[in-house]
Design a protein around this motif. Structure first.
Motif, PDB file in Angstrom:
ATOM      1  N   ARG A   1       0.831  -1.209   0.000  1.00 49.42           N
ATOM      2  CA  ARG A   1       0.000   0.000   0.000  1.00 49.42           C
ATOM      3  C   ARG A   1       0.860   1.251   0.000  1.00 49.42           C
ATOM      4  O   ARG A   1       0.572   2.216  -0.727  1.00 49.42           O
ATOM      5  CB  ARG A   1      -0.929   0.001   1.212  1.00 49.42           C
ATOM      6  N   ALA A   2       1.909   1.249   0.804  1.00 47.58           N
ATOM      7  CA  ALA A   2       2.806   2.410   0.830  1.00 47.58           C
ATOM      8  C   ALA A   2       3.401   2.654  -0.549  1.00 47.58           C
ATOM      9  O   ALA A   2       3.453   3.795  -1.036  1.00 47.58           O
ATOM     10  CB  ALA A   2       3.913   2.198   1.859  1.00 47.58           C
ATOM     11  N   ASP A   3       3.854   1.601  -1.206  1.00 46.90           N
ATOM     12  CA  ASP A   3       4.412   1.724  -2.550  1.00 46.90           C
ATOM     13  C   ASP A   3       3.351   2.178  -3.546  1.00 46.90           C
ATOM     14  O   ASP A   3       3.597   3.058  -4.375  1.00 46.90           O
ATOM     15  CB  ASP A   3       5.013   0.388  -2.971  1.00 46.90           C
ATOM     16  N   LEU A   4       2.167   1.615  -3.446  1.00 46.86           N
ATOM     17  CA  LEU A   4       1.074   1.970  -4.355  1.00 46.86           C
ATOM     18  C   LEU A   4       0.722   3.451  -4.250  1.00 46.86           C
ATOM     19  O   LEU A   4       0.410   4.100  -5.253  1.00 46.86           O
ATOM     20  CB  LEU A   4      -0.161   1.114  -4.042  1.00 46.86           C
ATOM     21  N   TYR A   5       0.798   4.000  -3.043  1.00 43.20           N
ATOM     22  CA  TYR A   5       0.461   5.401  -2.828  1.00 43.20           C
ATOM     23  C   TYR A   5       1.597   6.351  -3.203  1.00 43.20           C
ATOM     24  O   TYR A   5       1.479   7.559  -3.032  1.00 43.20           O
ATOM     25  CB  TYR A   5       0.073   5.635  -1.363  1.00 43.20           C
ATOM     26  N   GLY A   6       2.705   5.803  -3.682  1.00 43.44           N
ATOM     27  CA  GLY A   6       3.785   6.657  -4.160  1.00 43.44           C
ATOM     28  C   GLY A   6       4.858   6.978  -3.152  1.00 43.44           C
ATOM     29  O   GLY A   6       5.708   7.848  -3.389  1.00 43.44           O
ATOM     30  N   HIS A   7       4.846   6.294  -2.019  1.00 40.19           N
ATOM     31  CA  HIS A   7       5.871   6.511  -1.007  1.00 40.19           C
ATOM     32  C   HIS A   7       7.107   5.683  -1.322  1.00 40.19           C
ATOM     33  O   HIS A   7       7.049   4.705  -2.074  1.00 40.19           O
ATOM     34  CB  HIS A   7       5.332   6.145   0.376  1.00 40.19           C
ATOM     35  N   SER A   8       8.217   6.077  -0.732  1.00 46.33           N
ATOM     36  CA  SER A   8       9.452   5.314  -0.852  1.00 46.33           C
ATOM     37  C   SER A   8       9.540   4.342   0.320  1.00 46.33           C
ATOM     38  O   SER A   8       9.339   4.733   1.473  1.00 46.33           O
ATOM     39  CB  SER A   8      10.657   6.263  -0.837  1.00 46.33           C
ATOM     40  N   VAL A   9       9.826   3.081   0.026  1.00 50.92           N
ATOM     41  CA  VAL A   9       9.983   2.057   1.065  1.00 50.92           C
ATOM     42  C   VAL A   9      11.449   1.654   1.101  1.00 50.92           C
ATOM     43  O   VAL A   9      11.981   1.170   0.103  1.00 50.92           O
ATOM     44  CB  VAL A   9       9.089   0.838   0.790  1.00 50.92           C
ATOM     45  N   GLN A  10      12.095   1.854   2.257  1.00 50.55           N
ATOM     46  CA  GLN A  10      13.534   1.646   2.351  1.00 50.55           C
ATOM     47  C   GLN A  10      13.884   0.724   3.518  1.00 50.55           C
ATOM     48  O   GLN A  10      13.029   0.327   4.299  1.00 50.55           O
ATOM     49  CB  GLN A  10      14.247   2.994   2.474  1.00 50.55           C
ATOM     50  N   ASN A  11      15.166   0.387   3.613  1.00 45.92           N
ATOM     51  CA  ASN A  11      15.651  -0.671   4.493  1.00 45.92           C
ATOM     52  C   ASN A  11      16.030  -0.148   5.880  1.00 45.92           C
ATOM     53  O   ASN A  11      16.830   0.785   6.000  1.00 45.92           O
ATOM     54  CB  ASN A  11      16.870  -1.322   3.825  1.00 45.92           C
ATOM     55  N   HIS A  12      15.478  -0.773   6.920  1.00 44.66           N
ATOM     56  CA  HIS A  12      15.790  -0.424   8.316  1.00 44.66           C
ATOM     57  C   HIS A  12      16.273  -1.662   9.082  1.00 44.66           C
ATOM     58  O   HIS A  12      16.154  -1.723  10.294  1.00 44.66           O
ATOM     59  CB  HIS A  12      14.551   0.180   8.987  1.00 44.66           C
ATOM     60  N   THR A  13      16.795  -2.628   8.351  1.00 43.10           N
ATOM     61  CA  THR A  13      17.263  -3.938   8.838  1.00 43.10           C
ATOM     62  C   THR A  13      16.087  -4.868   9.137  1.00 43.10           C
ATOM     63  O   THR A  13      14.928  -4.459   9.107  1.00 43.10           O
ATOM     64  CB  THR A  13      18.175  -3.851  10.082  1.00 43.10           C
ATOM     65  N   TRP A  14      16.425  -6.107   9.435  1.00 47.14           N
ATOM     66  CA  TRP A  14      15.398  -7.117   9.686  1.00 47.14           C
ATOM     67  C   TRP A  14      14.802  -7.012  11.087  1.00 47.14           C
ATOM     68  O   TRP A  14      13.591  -7.041  11.260  1.00 47.14           O
ATOM     69  CB  TRP A  14      15.969  -8.521   9.472  1.00 47.14           C
ATOM     70  N   SER A  15      15.667  -6.872  12.097  1.00 50.85           N
ATOM     71  CA  SER A  15      15.165  -6.944  13.480  1.00 50.85           C
ATOM     72  C   SER A  15      15.705  -5.853  14.400  1.00 50.85           C
ATOM     73  O   SER A  15      15.658  -5.993  15.620  1.00 50.85           O
ATOM     74  CB  SER A  15      15.499  -8.316  14.074  1.00 50.85           C
ATOM     75  N   HIS A  16      16.235  -4.764  13.826  1.00 46.03           N
ATOM     76  CA  HIS A  16      16.612  -3.572  14.594  1.00 46.03           C
ATOM     77  C   HIS A  16      17.830  -3.753  15.504  1.00 46.03           C
ATOM     78  O   HIS A  16      17.838  -3.297  16.652  1.00 46.03           O
ATOM     79  CB  HIS A  16      15.413  -3.088  15.423  1.00 46.03           C
ATOM     80  N   PRO A  17      18.918  -4.368  15.033  1.00 48.74           N
ATOM     81  CA  PRO A  17      20.122  -4.459  15.856  1.00 48.74           C
ATOM     82  C   PRO A  17      20.982  -3.201  15.713  1.00 48.74           C
ATOM     83  O   PRO A  17      20.814  -2.420  14.768  1.00 48.74           O
ATOM     84  CB  PRO A  17      20.850  -5.664  15.276  1.00 48.74           C
ATOM     85  N   ASP A  18      21.902  -3.024  16.628  1.00 53.09           N
ATOM     86  CA  ASP A  18      22.919  -1.986  16.496  1.00 53.09           C
ATOM     87  C   ASP A  18      23.961  -2.517  15.510  1.00 53.09           C
ATOM     88  O   ASP A  18      24.729  -3.429  15.830  1.00 53.09           O
ATOM     89  CB  ASP A  18      23.554  -1.711  17.861  1.00 53.09           C
ATOM     90  N   LEU A  19      23.991  -1.950  14.324  1.00 49.44           N
ATOM     91  CA  LEU A  19      24.855  -2.475  13.264  1.00 49.44           C
ATOM     92  C   LEU A  19      26.342  -2.280  13.544  1.00 49.44           C
ATOM     93  O   LEU A  19      27.176  -2.912  12.902  1.00 49.44           O
ATOM     94  CB  LEU A  19      24.488  -1.832  11.923  1.00 49.44           C
ATOM     95  N   ARG A  20      26.669  -1.451  14.506  1.00 55.15           N
ATOM     96  CA  ARG A  20      28.081  -1.291  14.866  1.00 55.15           C
ATOM     97  C   ARG A  20      28.609  -2.505  15.616  1.00 55.15           C
ATOM     98  O   ARG A  20      29.828  -2.694  15.721  1.00 55.15           O
ATOM     99  CB  ARG A  20      28.261  -0.059  15.754  1.00 55.15           C
ATOM    100  N   LYS A  21      27.698  -3.329  16.130  1.00 51.07           N
ATOM    101  CA  LYS A  21      28.098  -4.397  17.045  1.00 51.07           C
ATOM    102  C   LYS A  21      27.862  -5.788  16.480  1.00 51.07           C
ATOM    103  O   LYS A  21      27.913  -6.767  17.219  1.00 51.07           O
ATOM    104  CB  LYS A  21      27.341  -4.239  18.369  1.00 51.07           C
ATOM    105  N   VAL A  22      27.588  -5.890  15.190  1.00 53.68           N
ATOM    106  CA  VAL A  22      27.322  -7.200  14.601  1.00 53.68           C
ATOM    107  C   VAL A  22      28.435  -7.583  13.645  1.00 53.68           C
ATOM    108  O   VAL A  22      29.187  -6.732  13.158  1.00 53.68           O
ATOM    109  CB  VAL A  22      25.967  -7.221  13.858  1.00 53.68           C
ATOM    110  N   SER A  23      28.532  -8.873  13.362  1.00 53.31           N
ATOM    111  CA  SER A  23      29.528  -9.361  12.405  1.00 53.31           C
ATOM    112  C   SER A  23      29.120  -8.989  10.983  1.00 53.31           C
ATOM    113  O   SER A  23      27.959  -8.614  10.719  1.00 53.31           O
ATOM    114  CB  SER A  23      29.646 -10.878  12.517  1.00 53.31           C
TER     115      SER A  23
END
Length: 232
Positions: free
Chosen positions: A94-116
């Motif tokens: 629906r967001a895409d259909l309405y003309g919004h941009s859908v972007q990446n916020h990771t899968w489960s919200h980890p601190d990306l500084r602390k992952v492999s």
């Protein structure tokens, strides 16, 4: 003289070739379409702002936010969690259909500084696949959870074809400070080109939903145009 049946076969064959070509032309790459039609828009307005929403989609709050944005004719950017998009794919569509941009916020919200590196790739690429299945394009923006970034996060994002996209206006709506406080913080801080952070998931977002109409009406009255972010 060429027999009629041979002429007919030739004509039918040409028709099929032409039809196949037209069919392919009628289905352009979704990312190319979005890039060509959306990305340059910001330069066309003297005053513009980017509204962004994190941590959705949520079956209640995202649906309400989408309805309000549609009422006011505003396009925004949704930084979605892959696990939420997998659970509520119809809201991503629906967001895409309405003309919004859908972007990446990771899968489960980890601190990306602390992952492999392996976890980083999994978090981003699994979300890409989920969002692409609903929108037809692969996100080019990555918003690290908590805004937690450093040179390693930026380098890894670039290796996956992503630009890190943060914000310049944070009303801290996630803390539920009150509808009027959210409105006041946004309106006091917005300048042309501002990227506003708000939330449509991750908790009770009723105050954000309640604040949104006033924010939209006021910014429109001030002459602002709203654009989605594509990270081209």
């Amino acid at each position: 003289m060429i027999p009629r049946w041979q002429v007919r076969i030739t004509i039918v064959g040409l028709s099929l070739v032409l039809a196949a070509g037209l069919s392919a032309a009628a289905k352009p790459d979704q990312q190319a379409v979005h890039t060509a039609t959306m990305a340059p828009q910001a330069a066309t307005a003297s005053k513009y702002v980017y509204l962004t929403f994190d941590d959705g989609p949520h079956p209640q709050y995202t649906a309400q936010v989408l309805a309000i944005l549609r009422k006011y004719g505003v396009r925004a950017t949704f930084f979605e969690l892959g696990r939420n998009a997998a659970r509520y794919p119809y809201l991503t569509r629906r967001a895409d259909l309405y003309g919004h941009s859908v972007q990446n916020h990771t899968w489960s919200h980890p601190d990306l500084r602390k992952v492999s590196w392996a976890t980083f790739k999994s978090q981003v690429q699994s979300t890409d696949r989920t969002l692409r299945a609903q929108t037809g394009y692969t996100p080019r923006c990555l918003r690290p959870p908590y805004g937690a970034t450093n040179s390693v996060v930026s380098r890894r994002a670039a290796a996956l074809g992503k630009k890190v996209k943060l914000w310049s206006v944070d009303p801290r709506d996630w803390s539920r400070p009150g509808t009027s406080v959210i409105v006041r913080r946004v309106l006091a801080s917005v300048r042309s080109g501002s990227v506003v952070l708000m939330h449509d998931g991750g908790g009770n977002r009723s105050q954000t939903v309640a604040a949104l109409p006033t924010i939209l009406r006021t910014l429109k009255a001030r002459g602002y145009t709203f654009y989605p972010i594509w990270c081209t």
